[in-house]
Design a protein around this motif. Structure first.
Motif, PDB file in Angstrom:
ATOM      1  N   THR A 226      -4.494  16.709  37.103  1.00 42.29           N
ATOM      2  CA  THR A 226      -4.329  16.232  35.733  1.00 42.29           C
ATOM      3  C   THR A 226      -3.243  15.161  35.716  1.00 42.29           C
ATOM      4  OG1 THR A 226      -4.880  18.411  34.868  1.00 42.29           O
ATOM      5  CG2 THR A 226      -3.775  16.905  33.352  1.00 42.29           C
ATOM      6  N   ILE A 227      -3.568  14.008  35.123  1.00 33.96           N
ATOM      7  CA  ILE A 227      -2.573  12.937  34.981  1.00 33.96           C
ATOM      8  C   ILE A 227      -2.333  12.780  33.480  1.00 33.96           C
ATOM      9  CG2 ILE A 227      -1.985  10.545  35.518  1.00 33.96           C
ATOM     10  CD1 ILE A 227      -4.185  10.585  37.650  1.00 33.96           C
ATOM     11  N   ARG A 228      -1.064  12.760  33.080  1.00 33.67           N
ATOM     12  CA  ARG A 228      -0.759  12.709  31.644  1.00 33.67           C
ATOM     13  C   ARG A 228       0.353  11.712  31.365  1.00 33.67           C
ATOM     14  NH1 ARG A 228      -0.587  16.732  26.790  1.00 33.67           N
ATOM     15  NH2 ARG A 228       0.821  15.570  25.446  1.00 33.67           N
ATOM     16  N   GLN A 229       0.223  11.012  30.270  1.00 33.90           N
ATOM     17  CA  GLN A 229       1.332  10.174  29.790  1.00 33.90           C
ATOM     18  C   GLN A 229       1.534  10.416  28.297  1.00 33.90           C
ATOM     19  OE1 GLN A 229      -0.441   7.565  27.013  1.00 33.90           O
ATOM     20  NE2 GLN A 229       1.627   7.131  27.699  1.00 33.90           N
ATOM     21  N   ASP A 230       2.788  10.218  27.845  1.00 27.93           N
ATOM     22  CA  ASP A 230       3.122  10.408  26.434  1.00 27.93           C
ATOM     23  C   ASP A 230       3.974   9.254  25.949  1.00 27.93           C
ATOM     24  OD1 ASP A 230       2.427  13.456  25.801  1.00 27.93           O
ATOM     25  OD2 ASP A 230       3.295  13.363  27.811  1.00 27.93           O
ATOM     26  N   SER A 231       3.579   8.671  24.817  1.00 28.27           N
ATOM     27  CA  SER A 231       4.483   7.791  24.078  1.00 28.27           C
ATOM     28  C   SER A 231       4.974   8.606  22.891  1.00 28.27           C
ATOM     29  CB  SER A 231       3.742   6.541  23.575  1.00 28.27           C
ATOM     30  OG  SER A 231       3.732   5.559  24.581  1.00 28.27           O
ATOM     31  N   PHE A 232       6.257   8.982  22.941  1.00 30.94           N
ATOM     32  CA  PHE A 232       6.809   9.803  21.854  1.00 30.94           C
ATOM     33  C   PHE A 232       7.326   8.933  20.717  1.00 30.94           C
ATOM     34  CE2 PHE A 232       7.543  12.385  25.748  1.00 30.94           C
ATOM     35  CZ  PHE A 232       6.704  13.442  25.419  1.00 30.94           C
ATOM     36  N   ASP A 233       7.524   7.632  21.025  1.00 28.12           N
ATOM     37  CA  ASP A 233       8.125   6.701  20.067  1.00 28.12           C
ATOM     38  C   ASP A 233       7.542   5.317  20.334  1.00 28.12           C
ATOM     39  OD1 ASP A 233      10.126   4.757  19.018  1.00 28.12           O
ATOM     40  OD2 ASP A 233      11.260   6.581  18.569  1.00 28.12           O
ATOM     41  N   ARG A 234       7.356   4.540  19.271  1.00 27.83           N
ATOM     42  CA  ARG A 234       6.759   3.192  19.453  1.00 27.83           C
ATOM     43  C   ARG A 234       7.676   2.242  20.212  1.00 27.83           C
ATOM     44  NH1 ARG A 234       4.635   5.485  15.003  1.00 27.83           N
ATOM     45  NH2 ARG A 234       2.372   5.653  15.154  1.00 27.83           N
ATOM     46  N   ILE A 235       8.922   2.622  20.389  1.00 32.29           N
ATOM     47  CA  ILE A 235       9.845   1.821  21.206  1.00 32.29           C
ATOM     48  C   ILE A 235       9.295   1.732  22.648  1.00 32.29           C
ATOM     49  CG2 ILE A 235      11.378   3.712  21.969  1.00 32.29           C
ATOM     50  CD1 ILE A 235      12.645   0.386  20.640  1.00 32.29           C
ATOM     51  N   SER A 236       8.493   2.738  23.043  1.00 32.25           N
ATOM     52  CA  SER A 236       7.955   2.767  24.416  1.00 32.25           C
ATOM     53  C   SER A 236       7.083   1.548  24.724  1.00 32.25           C
ATOM     54  CB  SER A 236       7.128   4.038  24.641  1.00 32.25           C
ATOM     55  OG  SER A 236       6.033   4.084  23.733  1.00 32.25           O
ATOM     56  N   PHE A 237       6.555   0.896  23.683  1.00 33.74           N
ATOM     57  CA  PHE A 237       5.683  -0.264  23.917  1.00 33.74           C
ATOM     58  C   PHE A 237       6.464  -1.579  23.994  1.00 33.74           C
ATOM     59  CE2 PHE A 237       3.198   2.809  21.273  1.00 33.74           C
ATOM     60  CZ  PHE A 237       2.338   3.231  22.270  1.00 33.74           C
ATOM     61  N   MET A 238       7.734  -1.543  23.589  1.00 31.53           N
ATOM     62  CA  MET A 238       8.438  -2.813  23.351  1.00 31.53           C
ATOM     63  C   MET A 238       8.814  -3.586  24.607  1.00 31.53           C
ATOM     64  SD  MET A 238       8.277  -3.521  20.274  1.00 31.53           S
ATOM     65  CE  MET A 238       6.772  -2.649  19.971  1.00 31.53           C
ATOM     66  N   SER A 239       9.169  -2.884  25.706  1.00 33.77           N
ATOM     67  CA  SER A 239       9.523  -3.680  26.889  1.00 33.77           C
ATOM     68  C   SER A 239       8.287  -4.415  27.406  1.00 33.77           C
ATOM     69  CB  SER A 239      10.184  -2.831  27.981  1.00 33.77           C
ATOM     70  OG  SER A 239       9.343  -1.771  28.296  1.00 33.77           O
ATOM     71  N   GLY A 240       7.125  -3.801  27.292  1.00 32.43           N
ATOM     72  CA  GLY A 240       5.881  -4.464  27.711  1.00 32.43           C
ATOM     73  C   GLY A 240       5.551  -5.654  26.828  1.00 32.43           C
ATOM     74  N   VAL A 241       5.746  -5.501  25.531  1.00 33.16           N
ATOM     75  CA  VAL A 241       5.483  -6.623  24.610  1.00 33.16           C
ATOM     76  C   VAL A 241       6.433  -7.784  24.925  1.00 33.16           C
ATOM     77  CG1 VAL A 241       5.450  -7.360  22.189  1.00 33.16           C
ATOM     78  CG2 VAL A 241       4.652  -5.072  22.786  1.00 33.16           C
ATOM     79  N   ALA A 242       7.701  -7.447  25.190  1.00 32.69           N
ATOM     80  CA  ALA A 242       8.691  -8.500  25.471  1.00 32.69           C
ATOM     81  C   ALA A 242       8.356  -9.233  26.774  1.00 32.69           C
ATOM     82  CB  ALA A 242      10.093  -7.889  25.548  1.00 32.69           C
ATOM     83  N   VAL A 243       7.967  -8.497  27.800  1.00 34.61           N
ATOM     84  CA  VAL A 243       7.583  -9.135  29.073  1.00 34.61           C
ATOM     85  C   VAL A 243       6.416 -10.086  28.833  1.00 34.61           C
ATOM     86  CG1 VAL A 243       6.467  -8.700  31.311  1.00 34.61           C
ATOM     87  CG2 VAL A 243       8.415  -7.320  30.614  1.00 34.61           C
ATOM     88  N   ALA A 244       5.431  -9.622  28.079  1.00 37.49           N
ATOM     89  CA  ALA A 244       4.242 -10.454  27.826  1.00 37.49           C
ATOM     90  C   ALA A 244       4.623 -11.715  27.055  1.00 37.49           C
ATOM     91  CB  ALA A 244       3.202  -9.646  27.060  1.00 37.49           C
ATOM     92  N   ALA A 245       5.437 -11.570  26.036  1.00 37.80           N
ATOM     93  CA  ALA A 245       5.811 -12.739  25.215  1.00 37.80           C
ATOM     94  C   ALA A 245       6.597 -13.757  26.043  1.00 37.80           C
ATOM     95  CB  ALA A 245       6.613 -12.292  24.005  1.00 37.80           C
ATOM     96  N   LYS A 246       7.401 -13.268  26.975  1.00 40.88           N
ATOM     97  CA  LYS A 246       8.196 -14.182  27.818  1.00 40.88           C
ATOM     98  C   LYS A 246       7.340 -14.907  28.835  1.00 40.88           C
ATOM     99  CE  LYS A 246      12.424 -11.802  27.529  1.00 40.88           C
ATOM    100  NZ  LYS A 246      13.295 -10.777  28.033  1.00 40.88           N
ATOM    101  N   LYS A 247       6.348 -14.187  29.425  1.00 39.53           N
ATOM    102  CA  LYS A 247       5.630 -14.753  30.573  1.00 39.53           C
ATOM    103  C   LYS A 247       4.327 -15.465  30.222  1.00 39.53           C
ATOM    104  CE  LYS A 247       7.300 -11.666  34.205  1.00 39.53           C
ATOM    105  NZ  LYS A 247       6.885 -10.741  35.261  1.00 39.53           N
ATOM    106  N   ILE A 248       3.759 -15.189  29.066  1.00 34.50           N
ATOM    107  CA  ILE A 248       2.372 -15.621  28.835  1.00 34.50           C
ATOM    108  C   ILE A 248       2.218 -17.141  28.772  1.00 34.50           C
ATOM    109  CG2 ILE A 248       2.280 -15.517  26.280  1.00 34.50           C
ATOM    110  CD1 ILE A 248      -0.339 -14.274  28.869  1.00 34.50           C
ATOM    111  N   GLY A 249       3.305 -17.837  28.436  1.00 30.17           N
ATOM    112  CA  GLY A 249       3.262 -19.297  28.386  1.00 30.17           C
ATOM    113  C   GLY A 249       3.023 -19.934  29.742  1.00 30.17           C
ATOM    114  N   ASP A 250       3.231 -19.186  30.831  1.00 28.47           N
ATOM    115  CA  ASP A 250       3.030 -19.725  32.186  1.00 28.47           C
ATOM    116  C   ASP A 250       1.558 -19.700  32.605  1.00 28.47           C
ATOM    117  OD1 ASP A 250       5.762 -19.840  32.268  1.00 28.47           O
ATOM    118  OD2 ASP A 250       5.993 -17.967  33.417  1.00 28.47           O
ATOM    119  N   TYR A 251       0.693 -19.116  31.769  1.00 30.39           N
ATOM    120  CA  TYR A 251      -0.720 -18.947  32.153  1.00 30.39           C
ATOM    121  C   TYR A 251      -1.621 -19.883  31.342  1.00 30.39           C
ATOM    122  CZ  TYR A 251       0.892 -14.831  34.649  1.00 30.39           C
ATOM    123  OH  TYR A 251       1.542 -14.007  35.521  1.00 30.39           O
TER     124      TYR A 251
END
Ligand SMILES: NC(=O)C1=CN([C@@H]2O[C@H](COP(=O)(O)OP(=O)(O)OC[C@H]3O[C@@H](n4cnc5c(N)ncnc54)[C@H](OP(=O)(O)O)[C@@H]3O)[C@@H](O)[C@H]2O)C=CC1
Ligand SMILES: O=C(O)C1=N[C@H](C(=O)O)C[C@H](O)C1
Length: 262
Positions: A226-251
């Motif tokens: 069994t593989i499980r993941q939990d997002s207990f808080d929406r803050i869990s998505f923010m580092s991924g959003v920030a990485v994407a916003a910083k890097k996406i202009g290079d593509y």
């Protein structure tokens, strides 16, 4: 400095994202968008009373020259139109909204390619979910019998979740084709066995108190994984959003999956 517009700024994810963008020294929030908003400026919301940022309610009013990246946390019904608008105006979309159909994704990829604009569709920005999807794909090579259970808050509009659907797609790339369960099985209550994705079952749970959670269950001869993941808080998505916003202009193409930028 990356200039950012947040679409869906009054929603659960939009509010958290707006705060993250304002707090990040690499970003400038140059607009927010929601066609249903009554506000003309972000500072009309109590959470943001010191922030002077235009709140747009019509796509045609948006100052497209002031935006590099369009972050979208809206609804399955509006994300396609928003993403297309961004790509056609040389703005890189970073799309968290789920529910885009496969043909819509294909069309958006074409537009991005033609206009040479980078963009990202990420079914999940949480690193735990990205890893879960990768681990599940790896495990499916050895365990073709798999069921997915996703669990979310009860305000969620789409089912199954974008993450569950993407997990099933990734698994199907490596899994031996197979219809699971007893070929003679009958549901005495319709839906008891969940949704069917290429013979794999996906079950969607909606409960108050939950945020976003997923389990992938594999069964084998005398063993299970069994593989499980939990997002207990929406803050869990923010580092991924920030990485994407910083890097996406290079593509200069539209990518699917945060793993492409990590
Ligand atoms: N990829 C990821 O990591 C994550 C993705 N999500 C996804 O993000 C999406 C939003 O989730 P959540 O924040 O919980 O939802 P909410 O309903 O809380 O927020 C959506 C917001 O978008 C507004 N809206 C509706 N139509 C438009 C439009 N055309 N343009 C701009 N804004 C619009 C809504 O306004 P109104 O209410 O007035 O309609 C609402 O305020 C969902 O698809 C969800 O699955 C969520 C978490 C993480
Ligand atoms: O609606 C949500 O909350 C979430 N939606 C995304 C999905 O559909 O997978 C990502 C995460 O699960 C939270």
């Amino acid at each position: 400095m990356v200039k950012i517009l947040v679409a869906g700024f009054k929603g659960r994810m939009g509010n958290t994202t707006t705060k993250m963008v304002l707090e990040n020294a690499d970003f400038e929030l140059t607009g927010v968008y929601d066609p249903n908003a009554s506000e003309k400026n972000l500072n009309e919301l109590s959470d943001f009373k010191n922030e002077d940022v235009p709140a747009y309610t019509k796509l045609a009013d948006i100052d497209v020259n002031s935006i590099d990246v369009w972050i979208d946390f809206t609804s399955p019904a509006s994300v396609y139109e928003n993403a297309k608008f961004a790509l056609l105006h040389d703005i890189s979309p970073v799309i968290g909204t789920t529910g885009l159909a496969d043909d819509q994704v294909a069309e958006l990829k074409e537009i991005a390619k033609k206009n040479k604009v980078g963009g990202l569709i990420a079914p999940n920005f949480g690193i735990s979910a990205v890893l879960l999807m990768q681990f599940a794909q790896q495990a499916a090579k050895y365990f073709p019998d798999v069921e997915i259970i996703e669990m979310h808050h009860d305000k969620k509009l789409d089912a199954p979740s974008g993450t569950a659907l993407n997990t099933a797609k990734l698994i199907s790339e490596v899994r031996k084709q197979k219809i699971q369960g007893n070929p003679e099985e009958k549901e005495s209550l319709i839906g008891a066995r969940g949704a069917d994705y290429e013979g794999m079952r996906i079950h969607s749970v909606r409960l108050p108190g939950y945020v976003a959670h997923e389990q992938v269950l594999f069964g084998g001869q005398g063993e299970a994984l069994t593989i499980r993941q939990d997002s207990f808080d929406r803050i869990s998505f923010m580092s991924g959003v920030a990485v994407a916003a910083k890097k996406i202009g290079d593509y200069d193409e539209l990518l699917v999956g945060l793993e492409n930028l990590l």
